[in-house]
Scaffold this active site. Sequence first.
Site: not given
Ligand SMILES: NC(=O)c1ccc[n+]([C@@H]2O[C@H](COP(=O)([O-])OP(=O)(O)OC[C@H]3O[C@@H](n4cnc5c(N)ncnc54)[C@H](OP(=O)(O)O)[C@@H]3O)[C@@H](O)[C@H]2O)c1
Length: 290
Positions: A10-11, A38, A62-63, A103-104, A127, A131
């Site tokens: 993920g990012q 997960l 996360a999802y 998350t916010d 979502y 969370k």
């Molecule tokens: N993105 C946003 O704008 C945002 C905003 C607020 C908070 N957040 C929080 O910040 C955190 C990091 O977010 P991010 O942007 O890095 O998210 P992301 O790029 O969507 O990455 C999420 C990762 O979780 C993995 N994942 C999903 N389902 C899974 C499963 N069943 N088992 C194992 N891994 C799984 C995904 O795997 P795959 O690569 O295989 O799909 C992906 O690598 C998360 O907790 C998110 O809720 C994100």
Amino acid sequence: MKILVTGKNGQLGRSIQKLISNYDHHKFTLVGREEFDLSSPESISKYFDTHSHFDVIINCAAYTAVDRAEEEADLAGEINHLAVKQLTEFANSQNAKLIHISTDYVFDGQNESLYLESDNPNPINVYGKTKLLGEKSVLETMPNNAMIIRTSWVYSEFGNNFVKTMLKLGYEKNEINVVSDQIGSPTYASDLAKAILHIISNNNFNKKSFPTEIFHFSNMGETSWSMFTMKIFEIANLPCRVVSITSDQYPTHALRPKNTTLSKEKIRSHFKLLIPTWQQSLKECLKEII
Ligand SMILES: NC(=O)c1ccc[n+]([C@@H]2O[C@H](COP(=O)([O-])OP(=O)(O)OC[C@H]3O[C@@H](n4cnc5c(N)ncnc54)[C@H](OP(=O)(O)O)[C@@H]3O)[C@@H](O)[C@H]2O)c1
């Protein structure tokens, strides 16, 4: 320290991976869904049966598909809530510390001012609800030695995100419509990754025991999606015009909160963090992308 990082593809996971060579006094293990799914309690148990003794777990997985979660509430709940509970139980049994990312979107966005960690959450989409349940399991199961870091509007050079989508549209079109009545703070994943790695080296985190708390982290400042897009085009020197529209004119499956700008004062003062403005960090990220 032995540190387990989930969500390696993920990012945030990839942003942490990019930085860990500067922290070679720690041993990092990064896992993706292939070895650590997960959505499967068995997969998590099986992993911990064969790999244990972590000092810190950083849960970046996360999802995150906000709209799809409306139709996949059970799956989102398994990943964002039940798996988090399982992680906290394992962390307790190992005496490991946990950094969990939230998350916010746990807020309803009705605040006129910045959201503090002590403000009442009230999520308006699936979502956000899942969370929030994840946060509650951390607080209930691990009253000590965990940190919940809520972040917002995450983007990076990795994967799909708002900045990369807008850049693509900016190259293809002369004009695009972007929502202007949702306000928040963008977060460059690399800044959050740096903050997490800074925190795990901080004395406040390395105490034998500390009470579990919530912290907010994003870049400094606030903006709307349309102003954010205008800045992306300005930095990338793209002539595409941004037309501001309202959320009503751009209906989505999941409702989005209107104003989720997070106050960062608590994390800044607790860990003596220097947090760049969203404009500075956007420039850094665009240098990486373009
Ligand atoms: N993105 C946003 O704008 C945002 C905003 C607020 C908070 N957040 C929080 O910040 C955190 C990091 O977010 P991010 O942007 O890095 O998210 P992301 O790029 O969507 O990455 C999420 C990762 O979780 C993995 N994942 C999903 N389902 C899974 C499963 N069943 N088992 C194992 N891994 C799984 C995904 O795997 P795959 O690569 O295989 O799909 C992906 O690598 C998360 O907790 C998110 O809720 C994100």
